[in-house]
Design an enzyme around this catalytic site. Structure first.
Site, PDB file in Angstrom:
ATOM      1  N   ASP A 115      -2.057 -32.374 -11.330  1.00 16.68           N
ATOM      2  CA  ASP A 115      -0.685 -32.419 -10.808  1.00 16.68           C
ATOM      3  C   ASP A 115       0.328 -32.650 -11.925  1.00 16.68           C
ATOM      4  OD1 ASP A 115      -2.195 -32.760  -8.209  1.00 16.68           O
ATOM      5  OD2 ASP A 115      -0.097 -32.648  -7.575  1.00 16.68           O
TER       6      ASP A 115
ATOM      7  N   LYS B  96      -5.836 -35.542  -7.926  1.00 11.20           N
ATOM      8  CA  LYS B  96      -6.186 -36.218  -6.668  1.00 11.20           C
ATOM      9  C   LYS B  96      -7.034 -37.460  -6.905  1.00 11.20           C
ATOM     10  CE  LYS B  96      -5.154 -35.438  -3.344  1.00 11.20           C
ATOM     11  NZ  LYS B  96      -3.965 -36.125  -2.813  1.00 11.20           N
TER      12      LYS B  96
HETATM   13  O1  MRU Z   1      -2.232 -34.043  -2.325  1.00 12.57           O
HETATM   14  P1  MRU Z   1      -2.544 -32.612  -2.671  1.00 12.57           P
HETATM   15  O2  MRU Z   1      -3.515 -31.993  -1.737  1.00 12.57           O
HETATM   16  O3  MRU Z   1      -1.295 -31.804  -2.880  1.00 12.57           O
HETATM   17  O4  MRU Z   1      -3.284 -32.745  -4.093  1.00 12.57           O
HETATM   18  C1  MRU Z   1      -3.653 -31.575  -4.754  1.00 12.57           C
HETATM   19  C2  MRU Z   1      -4.422 -31.816  -6.000  1.00 12.57           C
HETATM   20  O5  MRU Z   1      -4.673 -32.925  -6.398  1.00 12.57           O
HETATM   21  C3  MRU Z   1      -4.792 -30.597  -6.799  1.00 12.57           C
HETATM   22  O6  MRU Z   1      -5.962 -30.838  -7.522  1.00 12.57           O
HETATM   23  C4  MRU Z   1      -3.664 -30.241  -7.788  1.00 12.57           C
HETATM   24  O7  MRU Z   1      -2.427 -30.208  -7.151  1.00 12.57           O
HETATM   25  C5  MRU Z   1      -3.912 -28.934  -8.449  1.00 12.57           C
HETATM   26  S1  MRU Z   1      -3.800 -27.608  -7.284  1.00 12.57           S
HETATM   27  C6  MRU Z   1      -4.045 -26.156  -8.111  1.00 12.57           C
END
Ligand code: MRU
Length: 363
Positions: free
Chosen positions: A260, A271
């Site tokens: 992220d 995550k």
């Molecule tokens: O809370 P989320 O489902 O938006 O978290 C998503 C993630 O942690 C992904 O691994 C990250 O955004 C990369 S998506 C290509």
């Protein structure tokens, strides 16, 4: 279905954002229309649309929605899937009024998910368009539309490039453990970490995916496993607590996760639960890779300690599928992300290049 399938995660059509409602998968595949900025923000907060790159695309389209919502006439629209028609845009609205609306809506949308840098990156690209020297509202509206569409399309290309680059690190027969969902549903339609698996499979390698269930919202079991099934990629769902077992027994040969936000020194937010995987992978000598578009790198942040971590509600932890699974009065802590220190990462795969430790070249 084919391994090169592009998932229609998000589209802009007839003045409306259409998304696959990711809270309903895999039980139901439903495309829902979002006609107001408020409904978009709600969808982002409850993860009906999610994943850092998809949030960026949604943010850019959301600014078009902000213009629609404020100035369109009942039953008509300015922005469609392939064209803009601003012929009945109110004549008394100035270029600066549009820029002000973009800034206001960008602040609202930016308040939904603090960790995903791609969201702010896309909103900033749109804001920069407003800084141009526009002589007419029509020109500005056209330019905002082109930028939003470019952000959407570029993401598809970026993910395909990233996928091909990363696929070179996978061997025929690899078993890849992944966390959360980093596939087409988290992007314009192709994927980052999961996109690497897709590209490797497309190139003829036999790859098996182990998908972490990903408590509390189950992006792994609900979304990653669903995408693998759509693409005919063998997938086994595991509870994230089994990572130690899997790696100690040699059941997985690689870990690949998304990101992220990546700090200038390579520390990576992803995550919650990703850090656990990285520690276990280091212990057992399993290569731990991070995959993300280069726009996920935030050079303004020196190291991971400065990455803002989204905290979510206690209810997500204390309930399971709407049923209480914790005694009344018990507390719950629900950070949505954690930060993996760069020294646990074997490679950071971006669309531009593969970065290796000590990651001096990343920020
Ligand atoms: O809370 P989320 O489902 O938006 O978290 C998503 C993630 O942690 C992904 O691994 C990250 O955004 C990369 S998506 C290509």
């Amino acid at each position: 279905m084919q391994s090169d399938l592009v998932i229609p995660t998000i589209r802009f059509k007839k003045g409306t954002i259409e998304i696959i409602d990711q809270t309903r998968l895999p039980a139901e595949y439903e495309i829902i229309p979002l006609r107001s900025v408020e409904s978009l923000c709600d969808a982002m907060k409850k993860l009906a649309i999610r994943g850092a790159p998809a949030l960026g695309v949604a943010g850019a389209f959301g600014l078009l929605l902000g213009i629609e919502e404020k100035w369109r006439r009942e039953g008509s629209w300015f922005f469609d899937s392939e064209k803009v028609d601003a012929s009945d845009f109110p004549k008394d609205v100035s270029v600066s009024a549009i820029s002000d609306q973009v800034a206001t809506v960008a602040d609202k949308i930016g308040g939904t998910r603090p960790t995903a840098i791609n969201l702010f990156w896309a909103l900033d690209r749109m804001r920069k368009v407003c800084e141009g020297n526009w002589r007419s509202t029509r020109d500005l509206i056209n330019a905002l539309y082109s930028e939003a569409k470019a952000i959407f399309r570029e993401d598809l290309d970026i993910c395909k490039r990233l996928g091909e680059r990363g696929a070179a690190l996978l061997k025929d027969g690899d078993s890849v453990l992944t966390h959360c969902n980093t596939g087409g549903l988290a992007t314009s339609g192709y994927g980052t970490a999961l996109g690497i698996v897709v590209a490797a499979v497309e190139s003829g390698k036999r790859i098996e995916v182990y998908a972490d269930e990903t408590r509390p919202l189950l992006q792994g079991s609900r979304l990653t496993a669903w995408e693998c099934k759509q693409r005919n990629i063998p997938v086994t769902i595991v509870c994230e607590g089994s990572a130690g077992y899997l790696m100690s027994k040699g059941i997985v040969s690689r870990v690949i996760v998304g990101a992220d936000r990546i700090a200038a020194n390579g520390d990576t937010a992803n995550k919650v639960g990703t850090l656990n995987l990285a520690v276990i992978a280091k212990h057992y000598g399993v290569p731990f890779y991070v995959a993300a578009p280069y726009s996920t790198v935030d050079p303004s942040i020196k190291d991971g300690s400065q990455i803002p971590i989204e905290m979510r509600s206690e209810e997500e932890v204390k309930q399971f599928a709407g049923v209480e699974v914790a005694p009344e009065g018990a507390g719950a802590l629900n950070p949505a992300f954690d930060v993996t220190p760069h020294n646990l990462i074997a490679a950071i795969i971006t669309d531009e290049e593969i970065h290796y430790p000590p990651f001096d070249d990343i920020g």
